[in-house]
Design a protein around this motif. Structure first.
Motif, PDB file in Angstrom:
ATOM      1  N   SER A 179       0.830  -1.199   0.000  1.00 32.94           N
ATOM      2  CA  SER A 179       0.000   0.000   0.000  1.00 32.94           C
ATOM      3  C   SER A 179       0.869   1.256   0.000  1.00 32.94           C
ATOM      4  N   ILE A 180       0.769   2.053  -1.038  1.00 41.24           N
ATOM      5  CA  ILE A 180       1.510   3.313  -1.095  1.00 41.24           C
ATOM      6  C   ILE A 180       0.983   4.285  -0.047  1.00 41.24           C
ATOM      7  N   ALA A 181      -0.322   4.203   0.226  1.00 40.54           N
ATOM      8  CA  ALA A 181      -0.907   5.068   1.250  1.00 40.54           C
ATOM      9  C   ALA A 181      -0.271   4.805   2.605  1.00 40.54           C
ATOM     10  N   ASP A 232       1.717   7.709   4.572  1.00 37.77           N
ATOM     11  CA  ASP A 232       0.848   8.396   5.524  1.00 37.77           C
ATOM     12  C   ASP A 232       0.865   7.665   6.869  1.00 37.77           C
ATOM     13  N   PRO A 233       1.590   8.189   7.848  1.00 32.73           N
ATOM     14  CA  PRO A 233       1.630   7.535   9.170  1.00 32.73           C
ATOM     15  C   PRO A 233       0.261   7.383   9.806  1.00 32.73           C
ATOM     16  N   ALA A 234      -0.695   8.181   9.392  1.00 33.05           N
ATOM     17  CA  ALA A 234      -2.026   8.122   9.986  1.00 33.05           C
ATOM     18  C   ALA A 234      -2.756   6.825   9.638  1.00 33.05           C
ATOM     19  N   VAL A 235      -2.416   6.214   8.506  1.00 29.10           N
ATOM     20  CA  VAL A 235      -3.089   4.971   8.113  1.00 29.10           C
ATOM     21  C   VAL A 235      -2.155   3.768   8.215  1.00 29.10           C
ATOM     22  N   ARG A 236      -0.913   4.013   8.610  1.00 30.93           N
ATOM     23  CA  ARG A 236       0.072   2.937   8.672  1.00 30.93           C
ATOM     24  C   ARG A 236      -0.223   2.011   9.848  1.00 30.93           C
ATOM     25  N   GLU A 237      -0.125   0.716   9.613  1.00 31.53           N
ATOM     26  CA  GLU A 237      -0.369  -0.267  10.660  1.00 31.53           C
ATOM     27  C   GLU A 237       0.883  -0.472  11.504  1.00 31.53           C
ATOM     28  N   ILE A 275       6.672  -2.296   7.992  1.00 28.56           N
ATOM     29  CA  ILE A 275       8.132  -2.189   8.032  1.00 28.56           C
ATOM     30  C   ILE A 275       8.637  -1.717   6.677  1.00 28.56           C
ATOM     31  N   PRO A 276       9.791  -1.064   6.624  1.00 26.76           N
ATOM     32  CA  PRO A 276      10.372  -0.710   5.327  1.00 26.76           C
ATOM     33  C   PRO A 276      10.940  -1.960   4.657  1.00 26.76           C
ATOM     34  N   ALA A 277      10.491  -2.229   3.459  1.00 26.81           N
ATOM     35  CA  ALA A 277      10.946  -3.402   2.705  1.00 26.81           C
ATOM     36  C   ALA A 277      10.869  -3.045   1.225  1.00 26.81           C
ATOM     37  N   PRO A 278      11.880  -2.331   0.706  1.00 27.99           N
ATOM     38  CA  PRO A 278      11.774  -1.758  -0.642  1.00 27.99           C
ATOM     39  C   PRO A 278      11.442  -2.754  -1.747  1.00 27.99           C
ATOM     40  N   PRO A 304      -6.258   0.844   1.835  1.00 25.10           N
ATOM     41  CA  PRO A 304      -5.976   2.016   1.003  1.00 25.10           C
ATOM     42  C   PRO A 304      -4.861   1.712   0.014  1.00 25.10           C
ATOM     43  N   TRP A 305      -5.101   2.055  -1.236  1.00 27.86           N
ATOM     44  CA  TRP A 305      -4.085   1.789  -2.274  1.00 27.86           C
ATOM     45  C   TRP A 305      -2.790   2.520  -1.974  1.00 27.86           C
TER      46      TRP A 305
END
Length: 228
Positions: free
Chosen positions: A133-135, A139-144, A148-151, A227-228
């Motif tokens: 999800s790019i969102a 967006d920290p507000a929707v981040r679970e 984790i960062p995983a490029p 969210p996409w």
């Protein structure tokens, strides 16, 4: 009777999805690269085995010929990539993950497309991830909390989501959706997930059993839309 192919179905989410769909009356093909593991899983499940390496054109063509007819495709096969510092990642690392998670999913879809188009109720489920999800990434507000960062892995699943959206629009007669199983305890995360495998498989099974009135071009998890 509904005929279903699940790629990467010899363990974890693929295996559990196969188990639940067999219980619902589907004729399930367990797609697996390793014949020994695939046959063993199919025998345990009361399913059928088909040898399938999603990175190999000839293997996928042979599988389509063996299956013969198809109503539901679950693109589940996936790899996580190396667990190293982002500064250590290489283009070859990206290539290896994309070969399975993106090109493999496309290869299977494109090869089995004539069989799906011949079905009265064709359905495709692309097993994605909330990490795609790019969102959530922006967006920290929707981040679970489990984000984790995983490029490599994340970008491959974002690409898979775009394939879902594009092909759902191109083929409106086929219900095509992406699913996020959630943070499930599997080999991918050293079984640290906070969901069981049956809980993670629930959304896959739910969208694998829709009819032509069901959703398409969506990105869903058990709790609702992602969210996409």
């Amino acid at each position: 009777m509904t005929t279903t192919l699940i790629t990467g179905a010899n363990k974890s989410l693929g295996y559990e999805t196969a188990r639940q769909l067999v219980a619902l009356g589907h004729t399930v093909y367990v797609g697996a690269r390793d014949p020994e593991r695939g046959r063993r899983a199919a025998d345990e499940l009361g399913a059928r085995f088909v040898q399938l390496d999603v990175t190999d054109d000839e293997s996928v063509r042979a599988a389509a010929k063996e299956v013969g007819q198809l109503d539901v495709l679950v693109n589940n096969a996936g790899v996580s990539g190396p667990f190293v510092s982002p500064s250590e990642l290489t283009a070859d690392d990206f290539q290896a993950v994309y070969d399975v998670n993106v090109f493999g999913a496309f290869r299977v879809f494109a090869t089995f497309l004539p069989l799906l188009e011949a079905s009265e109720n064709p359905v495709v489920v692309n097993v994605s991830s909330g990490l795609g999800s790019i969102a959530m990434a922006t967006d920290p507000a929707v981040r679970e909390p489990a984000w984790i960062p995983a490029p490599i892995y994340s970008s491959s699943k974002a690409a898979l989501n775009m394939l879902t959206a594009q092909y759902a629009n191109l083929y409106p007669g086929i219900r095509i959706n992406s699913v996020d199983p959630g943070y499930t305890a599997t080999d991918f995360n050293g079984h640290r997930g906070n969901q069981t495998i049956p809980e993670g498989a629930e959304i896959i099974v739910r969208l694998a059993t829709i009819d032509q009135t069901g959703p398409t071009a969506t990105y869903q998890r058990s709790a609702g839309v992602v969210p996409w």
